[in-house]
Scaffold this motif. Structure first.
Motif, PDB file in Angstrom:
ATOM      1  N   SER A   1       0.854  -1.195   0.000  1.00 56.49           N
ATOM      2  CA  SER A   1       0.000   0.000   0.000  1.00 56.49           C
ATOM      3  C   SER A   1       0.881   1.232   0.000  1.00 56.49           C
ATOM      4  O   SER A   1       1.997   1.206   0.519  1.00 56.49           O
ATOM      5  CB  SER A   1      -0.885   0.046   1.254  1.00 56.49           C
ATOM      6  N   ARG A   2       0.350   2.305  -0.566  1.00 55.38           N
ATOM      7  CA  ARG A   2       1.092   3.561  -0.554  1.00 55.38           C
ATOM      8  C   ARG A   2       0.110   4.732  -0.502  1.00 55.38           C
ATOM      9  O   ARG A   2      -0.837   4.809  -1.294  1.00 55.38           O
ATOM     10  CB  ARG A   2       1.957   3.683  -1.808  1.00 55.38           C
ATOM     11  N   SER A   3       0.331   5.630   0.463  1.00 58.21           N
ATOM     12  CA  SER A   3      -0.509   6.817   0.591  1.00 58.21           C
ATOM     13  C   SER A   3       0.330   8.063   0.363  1.00 58.21           C
ATOM     14  O   SER A   3       1.549   8.033   0.540  1.00 58.21           O
ATOM     15  CB  SER A   3      -1.106   6.891   2.000  1.00 58.21           C
ATOM     16  N   PHE A   4      -0.321   9.153   0.000  1.00 58.51           N
ATOM     17  CA  PHE A   4       0.357  10.442  -0.115  1.00 58.51           C
ATOM     18  C   PHE A   4      -0.338  11.429   0.811  1.00 58.51           C
ATOM     19  O   PHE A   4      -1.556  11.477   0.869  1.00 58.51           O
ATOM     20  CB  PHE A   4       0.299  10.968  -1.551  1.00 58.51           C
ATOM     21  N   THR A   5       0.461  12.208   1.513  1.00 58.69           N
ATOM     22  CA  THR A   5      -0.081  13.198   2.432  1.00 58.69           C
ATOM     23  C   THR A   5       0.212  14.586   1.885  1.00 58.69           C
ATOM     24  O   THR A   5       1.339  14.880   1.497  1.00 58.69           O
ATOM     25  CB  THR A   5       0.558  13.034   3.821  1.00 58.69           C
ATOM     26  N   THR A   6      -0.821  15.418   1.835  1.00 52.03           N
ATOM     27  CA  THR A   6      -0.619  16.803   1.403  1.00 52.03           C
ATOM     28  C   THR A   6      -1.153  17.737   2.479  1.00 52.03           C
ATOM     29  O   THR A   6      -2.093  17.394   3.205  1.00 52.03           O
ATOM     30  CB  THR A   6      -1.347  17.099   0.076  1.00 52.03           C
ATOM     31  N   LYS A   7      -0.535  18.912   2.565  1.00 51.61           N
ATOM     32  CA  LYS A   7      -0.978  19.912   3.537  1.00 51.61           C
ATOM     33  C   LYS A   7      -1.608  21.072   2.793  1.00 51.61           C
ATOM     34  O   LYS A   7      -1.054  21.550   1.794  1.00 51.61           O
ATOM     35  CB  LYS A   7       0.195  20.378   4.384  1.00 51.61           C
ATOM     36  N   LYS A   8      -2.746  21.542   3.311  1.00 51.28           N
ATOM     37  CA  LYS A   8      -3.448  22.650   2.656  1.00 51.28           C
ATOM     38  C   LYS A   8      -3.717  23.761   3.670  1.00 51.28           C
ATOM     39  O   LYS A   8      -3.836  23.496   4.864  1.00 51.28           O
ATOM     40  CB  LYS A   8      -4.760  22.157   2.054  1.00 51.28           C
ATOM     41  N   GLY A   9      -3.851  24.975   3.151  1.00 55.31           N
ATOM     42  CA  GLY A   9      -4.147  26.108   4.024  1.00 55.31           C
ATOM     43  C   GLY A   9      -2.878  26.778   4.502  1.00 55.31           C
ATOM     44  O   GLY A   9      -1.813  26.161   4.551  1.00 55.31           O
ATOM     45  N   ILE A  10      -2.998  28.075   4.851  1.00 53.79           N
ATOM     46  CA  ILE A  10      -1.812  28.828   5.294  1.00 53.79           C
ATOM     47  C   ILE A  10      -1.783  28.917   6.822  1.00 53.79           C
ATOM     48  O   ILE A  10      -0.787  28.584   7.453  1.00 53.79           O
ATOM     49  CB  ILE A  10      -1.811  30.239   4.660  1.00 53.79           C
ATOM     50  N   ILE A  11      -2.906  29.323   7.411  1.00 54.63           N
ATOM     51  CA  ILE A  11      -2.923  29.459   8.879  1.00 54.63           C
ATOM     52  C   ILE A  11      -3.389  28.147   9.505  1.00 54.63           C
ATOM     53  O   ILE A  11      -2.699  27.551  10.329  1.00 54.63           O
ATOM     54  CB  ILE A  11      -3.823  30.638   9.308  1.00 54.63           C
ATOM     55  N   HIS A  12      -4.569  27.706   9.109  1.00 50.09           N
ATOM     56  CA  HIS A  12      -5.089  26.439   9.632  1.00 50.09           C
ATOM     57  C   HIS A  12      -4.680  25.328   8.662  1.00 50.09           C
ATOM     58  O   HIS A  12      -5.382  25.043   7.698  1.00 50.09           O
ATOM     59  CB  HIS A  12      -6.612  26.503   9.791  1.00 50.09           C
ATOM     60  N   ARG A  13      -3.519  24.753   8.921  1.00 53.33           N
ATOM     61  CA  ARG A  13      -2.980  23.724   8.022  1.00 53.33           C
ATOM     62  C   ARG A  13      -3.762  22.427   8.200  1.00 53.33           C
ATOM     63  O   ARG A  13      -3.918  21.930   9.318  1.00 53.33           O
ATOM     64  CB  ARG A  13      -1.510  23.461   8.320  1.00 53.33           C
ATOM     65  N   LYS A  14      -4.281  21.918   7.094  1.00 48.09           N
ATOM     66  CA  LYS A  14      -5.007  20.648   7.142  1.00 48.09           C
ATOM     67  C   LYS A  14      -4.201  19.584   6.408  1.00 48.09           C
ATOM     68  O   LYS A  14      -3.661  19.841   5.334  1.00 48.09           O
ATOM     69  CB  LYS A  14      -6.374  20.795   6.479  1.00 48.09           C
ATOM     70  N   THR A  15      -4.121  18.428   6.993  1.00 48.95           N
ATOM     71  CA  THR A  15      -3.404  17.339   6.358  1.00 48.95           C
ATOM     72  C   THR A  15      -4.407  16.385   5.728  1.00 48.95           C
ATOM     73  O   THR A  15      -5.354  15.946   6.381  1.00 48.95           O
ATOM     74  CB  THR A  15      -2.550  16.581   7.403  1.00 48.95           C
ATOM     75  N   GLU A  16      -4.188  16.134   4.449  1.00 47.42           N
ATOM     76  CA  GLU A  16      -5.071  15.193   3.750  1.00 47.42           C
ATOM     77  C   GLU A  16      -4.258  14.001   3.264  1.00 47.42           C
ATOM     78  O   GLU A  16      -3.160  14.168   2.744  1.00 47.42           O
ATOM     79  CB  GLU A  16      -5.732  15.873   2.548  1.00 47.42           C
ATOM     80  N   THR A  17      -4.796  12.831   3.474  1.00 48.27           N
ATOM     81  CA  THR A  17      -4.103  11.621   3.040  1.00 48.27           C
ATOM     82  C   THR A  17      -4.921  10.930   1.954  1.00 48.27           C
ATOM     83  O   THR A  17      -6.136  10.772   2.091  1.00 48.27           O
ATOM     84  CB  THR A  17      -3.897  10.668   4.239  1.00 48.27           C
ATOM     85  N   MET A  18      -4.225  10.578   0.878  1.00 45.25           N
ATOM     86  CA  MET A  18      -4.899   9.901  -0.236  1.00 45.25           C
ATOM     87  C   MET A  18      -4.191   8.560  -0.471  1.00 45.25           C
ATOM     88  O   MET A  18      -2.968   8.521  -0.617  1.00 45.25           O
ATOM     89  CB  MET A  18      -4.799  10.783  -1.485  1.00 45.25           C
ATOM     90  N   LYS A  19      -4.972   7.513  -0.456  1.00 53.00           N
ATOM     91  CA  LYS A  19      -4.380   6.197  -0.674  1.00 53.00           C
ATOM     92  C   LYS A  19      -4.323   5.914  -2.169  1.00 53.00           C
ATOM     93  O   LYS A  19      -5.353   5.756  -2.817  1.00 53.00           O
ATOM     94  CB  LYS A  19      -5.213   5.130   0.050  1.00 53.00           C
ATOM     95  N   ALA A  20      -3.106   5.881  -2.703  1.00 53.27           N
ATOM     96  CA  ALA A  20      -2.952   5.679  -4.149  1.00 53.27           C
ATOM     97  C   ALA A  20      -2.945   4.207  -4.518  1.00 53.27           C
ATOM     98  O   ALA A  20      -3.428   3.825  -5.589  1.00 53.27           O
ATOM     99  CB  ALA A  20      -1.660   6.331  -4.617  1.00 53.27           C
ATOM    100  N   VAL A  21      -2.360   3.396  -3.648  1.00 50.93           N
ATOM    101  CA  VAL A  21      -2.305   1.946  -3.894  1.00 50.93           C
ATOM    102  C   VAL A  21      -2.740   1.249  -2.606  1.00 50.93           C
ATOM    103  O   VAL A  21      -2.258   1.571  -1.521  1.00 50.93           O
ATOM    104  CB  VAL A  21      -0.880   1.508  -4.303  1.00 50.93           C
ATOM    105  N   ASN A  22      -3.646   0.290  -2.739  1.00 48.43           N
ATOM    106  CA  ASN A  22      -4.228  -0.311  -1.544  1.00 48.43           C
ATOM    107  C   ASN A  22      -4.105  -1.838  -1.558  1.00 48.43           C
ATOM    108  O   ASN A  22      -4.846  -2.526  -2.259  1.00 48.43           O
ATOM    109  CB  ASN A  22      -5.709   0.118  -1.453  1.00 48.43           C
ATOM    110  N   ASN A  23      -3.141  -2.320  -0.823  1.00 44.19           N
ATOM    111  CA  ASN A  23      -3.004  -3.759  -0.557  1.00 44.19           C
ATOM    112  C   ASN A  23      -2.965  -4.602  -1.844  1.00 44.19           C
ATOM    113  O   ASN A  23      -3.744  -5.538  -2.011  1.00 44.19           O
ATOM    114  CB  ASN A  23      -4.167  -4.201   0.351  1.00 44.19           C
ATOM    115  N   ILE A  24      -2.022  -4.271  -2.712  1.00 46.44           N
ATOM    116  CA  ILE A  24      -1.932  -5.051  -3.956  1.00 46.44           C
ATOM    117  C   ILE A  24      -0.881  -6.153  -3.830  1.00 46.44           C
ATOM    118  O   ILE A  24       0.116  -6.001  -3.125  1.00 46.44           O
ATOM    119  CB  ILE A  24      -1.610  -4.165  -5.193  1.00 46.44           C
ATOM    120  N   SER A  25      -1.139  -7.253  -4.502  1.00 48.64           N
ATOM    121  CA  SER A  25      -0.190  -8.366  -4.549  1.00 48.64           C
ATOM    122  C   SER A  25      -0.192  -8.957  -5.955  1.00 48.64           C
ATOM    123  O   SER A  25      -1.246  -9.115  -6.556  1.00 48.64           O
ATOM    124  CB  SER A  25      -0.599  -9.475  -3.561  1.00 48.64           C
ATOM    125  N   PHE A  26       1.000  -9.201  -6.469  1.00 48.89           N
ATOM    126  CA  PHE A  26       1.119  -9.924  -7.745  1.00 48.89           C
ATOM    127  C   PHE A  26       2.579 -10.336  -7.931  1.00 48.89           C
ATOM    128  O   PHE A  26       3.459  -9.890  -7.196  1.00 48.89           O
ATOM    129  CB  PHE A  26       0.643  -9.082  -8.938  1.00 48.89           C
TER     130      PHE A  26
END
Lengths: 261, 261
Positions: B8-33
Motif C-alpha cells: 500500500s502507498r498513501s500520499f499526504t498533502t498539507k493545505k491552508g496557510i494558517i489552519h494547516r489541514k493534512t489530507e491523506t490519499m491512498k494511491a495503492v491499496n493492498n496489492i499483490s502480484f
C-alpha cells in the motif's frame, strides 16, 4: 579511473557543458562579477588601499564565487527536478552524493573563473596594483575556501532535494551571505546577535584570511584563529552534508520529493 | 522475478496557510502480484488508478507504506542499490533527458552513472543509437529533437545498463505510428532476449498485442490478473455481452464510472 572519481568527473563535465549551453552563463560567470566589481569599486574608491583591496576586490571576488557555486548548485537540483532528470540520476546505483559533488565541482571551476575575472577587472579599472604579499598562504586559504563553499553548496542542494519549498530559502540566501560574512562591509557594524550567525558561516573566515594573506599579516593570532574557524566550519559542513545525503536516500523516497508532481 | 506482497502507498498533502489541514490519499491499496522472467506484464487502468505509483515503488523511487516488494530476490527498500543495477525505466513524455546536451552525451553520462566499462561504452552507445534509429543524430542537441526522437532516446537510455527488467510507464504516449511500431519491435526483441517488461499504457490494442498477462487496477486495487484472452473470456462470461477485445474488457471494468454503458 575509480568508480567514484568517474562519477564525480562525469557529473562535473556534464554540469559544465550544460552551463555553457545556457545564455545565463555569461551573466553569472562574466557580467555579474564585472558589475558587482564596478559597484563595490565606486563605493570604496575614496577609501584606503587596504579597504579597497579588502572589500572591492576580495569582497567582490568571494561574492561572485559564492553566487556561482552555492546558488547555481542549489538551483541545479530544482532545474533537474523540472527536467525529470533528478529522479533518473537519483535512481542509478551510484551514490547521489558523488553525483551532486561532481555538479558542484563543475560550478566551482566556473566560480573560480568569475573570481579571478572580478579580482583582475576591479584592480585594472581602478588602477590598484594586485600585490599579494604572501602568495603560498593566499593560495592555500583560497583552496580551503573553495572546498568550504562546495560543502555549503552540497548542504543546500541536499536540502533542496528533500524539500520543494527550499527554493524560497535559496533565493534569499544570496543576500544573507553578502550581509553576514563581511564581504561588502565589516561585520563589526552588525548587531552582536547577528555576528553569531556570521561566525557560523565559513565565508566570514575565508574573507578575513584572504585579506590577511594579501597584506602579509599571516603571523598574527587573528590569522590562526580565523584559520581554525575556517577549518572547523568546513568540517562541520562536510559532516552535515554527508548526513543530509544519507537521509535523502530514504526521505526522498518516503516523501516523494524528487519530482515536480 | 518480481514479487509484490500486500503493498500500500498513501500520499499526504498539507493545505491552508494558517489552519494547516493534512489530507491523506491512498494511491495503492493492498496489492499483490508476481511477474515471471521474460514476461511482458501490463498494468492497465484509468488515470489516478495507481499504475504510476506502483511502477515508482517497483523501481525504488518510492517506498511502500505497507507490504514488501522483492525484485530479483532483493528487497526494494533495504537493497535498493542492488535492484537499481539490474533495472531501468522509461516514463512517457519528453522529460528525463538533458535537452541542452547531445544524444551521445546523454547516453555516455548515464553509462558513467551505471559504471559501464569504458571498453564497452562506446560500442554500446553506438549500438543503442542505431537500435532506436538516432545514429545520424548522435551529435545533435536533444532540444532540437521531435517528441518521437526524444522518446526513442529515452528508450536507448533505459537500455544503457542492459537491464534485466525494464519498466515502461506509458512509453508510446504521443508517438506517431512509426515510432510506436519501432518501440513495439524493441519490446518484443527484449522479450526474446529474456528481459522482463512491465508496461502501463492507455492504448488497449497495444496491451493486447504485447502483454502476456494484464493486471487491471482500479482505485489503487487490483481487479484481476490474467492473460488477454482469459480476460476477454472471463469478462464475456460475467457480463453476458459480446466482449471481443481488451478494450471491451476495459469498458466492462471502467466504463460505468465514466458514464459509459
Amino acid at each position: 579511473m575509480k568508480p567514484i572519481l568517474r562519477i564525480v568527473y562525469s557529473s562535473m563535465k556534464i554540469q559544465m557543458k550544460q552551463t555553457f549551453a545556457r545564455e545565463m552563463f555569461r551573466y553569472i560567470v562574466i557580467i555579474f562579477p564585472l558589475f558587482t566589481g564596478l559597484l563595490m569599486g565606486f563605493v570604496y574608491m575614496d577609501k584606503s588601499t587596504a579597504d579597497f583591496v579588502s572589500y572591492a576586490m576580495v569582497g567582490t571576488a568571494t561574492m561572485t564565487m559564492w553566487s556561482s557555486i552555492a546558488f547555481s548548485s542549489a538551483s541545479d537540483v530544482q532545474r533537474e527536478r523540472f527536467m525529470g532528470a533528478l529522479a533518473q540520476i537519483f535512481n542509478t546505483p551510484e551514490k547521489f552524493y558523488y553525483i551532486m559533488l561532481g555538479k558542484v565541482l563543475g560550478n566551482t571551476l566556473l566560480g573560480a573563473v568569475s573570481m579571478v575575472i572580478s579580482f583582475i577587472f576591479v584592480g585594472a579599472v581602478f588602477k590598484v596594483p594586485i600585490n599579494i604579499v604572501n602568495v603560498p598562504v593566499f593560495l592555500a586559504v583560497f583552496f580551503i575556501s573553495v572546498v568550504s563553499y562546495m560543502m555549503i553548496a552540497m548542504m543546500l542542494s541536499g536540502v533542496l532535494a528533500v524539500s520543494r519549498q527550499a527554493r524560497t530559502l535559496m533565493n534569499s540566501m544570496d543576500y544573507i551571505i553578502f550581509l553576514l560574512t563581511g564581504s561588502a562591509f565589516p561585520i563589526t557594524v552588525l548587531p552582536i546577535y547577528l555576528r553569531f550567525f556570521s561566525y557560523a558561516l565559513s565565508p566570514t573566515y575565508a574573507i578575513k584570511l584572504l585579506r590577511l594573506a594579501i597584506t602579509g599579516s599571516v603571523n598574527t593570532s587573528a590569522f590562526y584563529l580565523y584559520f581554525v574557524g575556517l577549518i572547523m566550519t568546513t568540517v562541520l559542513y562536510f559532516v552535515v552534508s554527508l548526513g543530509l545525503y544519507r537521509t535523502i536516500e530514504l526521505r526522498a523516497r518516503v516523501n516523494a520529493t524528487l519530482e515536480v508532481i | 522475478m518480481i514479487e509484490v506482497l500486500n503493498v500500500s502507498r498513501s500520499f499526504t498533502t498539507k493545505k491552508g496557510i494558517i489552519h494547516r489541514k493534512t489530507e491523506t490519499m491512498k494511491a495503492v491499496n493492498n496489492i499483490s502480484f508476481s511477474v515471471n522472467q521474460g514476461e511482458i506484464f501490463g498494468l492497465l487502468g484509468p488515470n489516478g488508478a495507481g499504475k504510476t505509483t506502483t511502477i515508482k515503488m517497483l523501481t525504488t523511487l518510492l517506498t511502500p507504506n505497507e507490504g514488501k516488494i522483492t525484485i530479483l530476490g532483493y528487497d526494494t527498500v533495504k537493497r535498493a542499490k542492488e535492484v537499481q543495477k539490474r533495472i531501468n525505466f522509461i516514463y512517457g513524455g519528453e522529460r528525463s533527458l538533458y535537452w541542452r546536451l547531445t544524444a551521445k552525451d546523454n547516453l555516455i553520462y548515464f553509462a558513467d552513472l551505471y559504471n559501464i566499462e569504458y571498453k564497452q561504452m562506446q560500442s554500446r552507445v553506438q549500438g543503442l543509437l542505431k537500435l532506436v534509429g538516432l545514429e545520424k543524430y548522435a551529435d545533435k542537441k536533444v532540444e532540437t529533437f521531435s517528441k518521437g526522437m526524444k522518446q526513442r532516446l529515452q528508450i536507448a537510455r533505459a537500455l544503457i545498463n542492459d537491464p534485466e527488467i525494464v519498466f515502461m510507464d506509458e512509453p508510446t504516449i504521443g508517438l506517431d505510428p512509426a515510432a510506436t511500431h519501432l518501440l513495439h519491435e524493441i519490446i518484443l526483441d527484449l522479450k526474446t532476449r529474456g528481459k522482463t517488461i512491465i508496461l502501463t499504457t492507455h492504448y488497449m490494442k497495444e496491451a493486447e498485442e504485447l502483454c502476456d498477462r494484464i493486471a487491471f487496477i482500479k482505485q489503487g486495487e487490483i481487479v484481476d490478473i490474467q492473460s488477454p484472452s482469459a480476460h476477454i473470456n472471463t469478462a464475456a462470461k460475467n457480463s453476458g455481452k459480446a466482449i471481443k477485445s481488451i478494450e471491451d474488457v476495459y469498458m466492462h471494468y471502467f466504463g460505468a464510472e465514466r458514464g459509459v454503458e
